[in-house]
Design a protein around this motif. Structure first.
Motif, PDB file in Angstrom:
ATOM      1  N   GLU A  47      12.875  64.725  84.364  1.00  0.00           N
ATOM      2  CA  GLU A  47      13.841  64.402  83.311  1.00  0.00           C
ATOM      3  C   GLU A  47      13.744  65.382  82.150  1.00  0.00           C
ATOM      4  OE1 GLU A  47      13.078  60.365  82.263  1.00  0.00           O
ATOM      5  OE2 GLU A  47      13.943  59.534  84.114  1.00  0.00           O
ATOM      6  N   ARG A  48      12.616  65.990  81.952  1.00  0.00           N
ATOM      7  CA  ARG A  48      12.419  66.966  80.879  1.00  0.00           C
ATOM      8  C   ARG A  48      12.789  68.397  81.320  1.00  0.00           C
ATOM      9  NH1 ARG A  48       9.101  64.627  76.841  1.00  0.00           N
ATOM     10  NH2 ARG A  48       8.194  62.618  77.512  1.00  0.00           N
ATOM     11  N   GLY A  49      13.346  68.539  82.547  1.00  0.00           N
ATOM     12  CA  GLY A  49      13.683  69.859  83.046  1.00  0.00           C
ATOM     13  C   GLY A  49      12.470  70.645  83.498  1.00  0.00           C
ATOM     14  N   ALA A  50      11.421  69.947  83.910  1.00  0.00           N
ATOM     15  CA  ALA A  50      10.184  70.594  84.332  1.00  0.00           C
ATOM     16  C   ALA A  50       9.688  69.891  85.594  1.00  0.00           C
ATOM     17  CB  ALA A  50       9.140  70.535  83.220  1.00  0.00           C
ATOM     18  N   ASP A  51       8.383  70.044  85.928  1.00  0.00           N
ATOM     19  CA  ASP A  51       7.765  69.355  87.057  1.00  0.00           C
ATOM     20  C   ASP A  51       6.277  69.270  86.767  1.00  0.00           C
ATOM     21  OD1 ASP A  51       7.424  68.046  89.462  1.00  0.00           O
ATOM     22  OD2 ASP A  51       8.670  69.488  90.590  1.00  0.00           O
ATOM     23  N   LEU A  52       5.582  68.450  87.557  1.00  0.00           N
ATOM     24  CA  LEU A  52       4.133  68.389  87.388  1.00  0.00           C
ATOM     25  C   LEU A  52       3.530  69.772  87.562  1.00  0.00           C
ATOM     26  CD1 LEU A  52       3.255  65.058  89.267  1.00  0.00           C
ATOM     27  CD2 LEU A  52       3.056  65.486  86.815  1.00  0.00           C
ATOM     28  N   VAL A  53       2.479  70.066  86.808  1.00  0.00           N
ATOM     29  CA  VAL A  53       1.923  71.401  86.734  1.00  0.00           C
ATOM     30  C   VAL A  53       1.409  71.875  88.087  1.00  0.00           C
ATOM     31  CG1 VAL A  53      -0.371  70.541  86.067  1.00  0.00           C
ATOM     32  CG2 VAL A  53       0.309  72.870  85.456  1.00  0.00           C
ATOM     33  N   MET A  54       1.640  73.162  88.375  1.00  0.00           N
ATOM     34  CA  MET A  54       1.080  73.836  89.560  1.00  0.00           C
ATOM     35  C   MET A  54       0.156  74.925  89.040  1.00  0.00           C
ATOM     36  SD  MET A  54       4.391  74.088  92.115  1.00  0.00           S
ATOM     37  CE  MET A  54       5.366  75.003  90.943  1.00  0.00           C
TER      38      MET A  54
END
Length: 286
Positions: free
Chosen positions: A186-193
């Motif tokens: 929803e924030r235009g991101a994803d969980l960190v890789m």
């Protein structure tokens, strides 16, 4: 004969008029001519004189005839010569006319081709000018967008932190792994890789126990990041991890990964169950 003439001539009086002198002289000459009788010797001389005069006329006539023949031959020869020359000149003129006509056609064709190429060149030039203007407009738009992007990169949104070429959001609440990922999306991101030791150490220094974007929920023991790429290296598992709950039913399937802040930064990954609620870190790559 001549003496008589001269004697009569001496007998004229100079005092007489000119008309009378002329009349008497004529009469006297006429009388003397009548009285003259040529001797046989005189006849021979006259005959010789006549033959002498006839021969030059004969030679002249012959010469004149020869000249006429030569002149006629010359005229005929010149006629033939100039006829041949005129025929040759006529053929040469026809050849030149044919060559001229051919060259004229080729010139006209070249002129037509030149005109066509000129039109095509003008069209290409017009298209080039149009494309140049469009390119300049796109360049301007790109510069504007690049400036905006640079501005965005330099200014992190509230609640985010910048590290190298990414922004990171550290949650202040806890959720399950799936709920945490939904929040990041929803924030235009994803969980960190995590892709490097520096990034792992940066996240470890946040001193939080948080979800990261690593799971084997699709295929057991095949760990993949949230973008679908498999886990290769680097790996930052804690000793004896992953253990999938060490076979204890009460732990359930441990298909998701967290970072714990109780080990060394390069040995901080644990696999745990999805139902546990933890904080999370979102990453937005710039």
């Amino acid at each position: 004969m001549s003496e008589g003439v001269y004697e009569n001539t001496d007998g004229f009086n100079d005092d007489e008029p000119d008309a009378m002198k002329n009349t008497d002289i004529d009469d006297q000459l006429y009388s003397n001519v009548k009285a003259f009788k040529p001797s046989p010797r005189d006849g021979v001389v006259a005959s010789v004189h006549v033959q002498w005069w006839k021969r030059p006329f004969l030679v002249a006539a012959v010469c004149l005839g020869l000249l006429c023949v030569l002149l006629l031959a010359g005229i005929i020869g010149l006629s033939v010569y100039y006829g041949v020359i005129d025929n040759h000149a006529s053929k040469l003129r026809d050849q030149l006319q044919t060559s001229y006509n051919t060259l004229t056609k080729e010139r006209d064709q070249l002129q037509t081709n030149y005109s066509t190429l000129t039109k095509e060149r003008d069209k290409i030039q017009t298209s080039y000018n149009t494309m140049t203007k469009e390119r300049d407009q796109l360049q301007t738009e790109r510069d504007v967008l690049s400036g905006r992007l640079t501005s965005l990169k330099q200014t992190c949104p509230e609640g985010w932190q910048k590290f190298e070429s990414s922004w990171y959001f550290l949650s202040t609440e806890t959720k399950t792994w799936k709920e945490s990922r939904e929040d990041c999306l929803e924030r235009g991101a994803d969980l960190v890789m995590i892709n490097s030791d520096k990034e792992q150490e940066f996240l470890f220094k946040l001193k939080k126990t948080v979800w990261i974007g690593l799971t084997d929920s699709v295929t057991e023991a095949t760990w993949r990041w949230v973008d679908g790429t498999p886990l290769t290296t680097p790996r930052y598992w804690s000793p004896h991890q992953p253990d999938n709950g060490d076979g204890k039913p009460e732990y359930g399937e441990e298909d998701y990964v967290q970072i714990r802040n109780n080990q060394s930064p390069l040995e901080a990954w644990y696999d745990i169950s999805c139902g546990i609620k933890l904080g999370w870190i979102c990453e937005k790559v710039l």
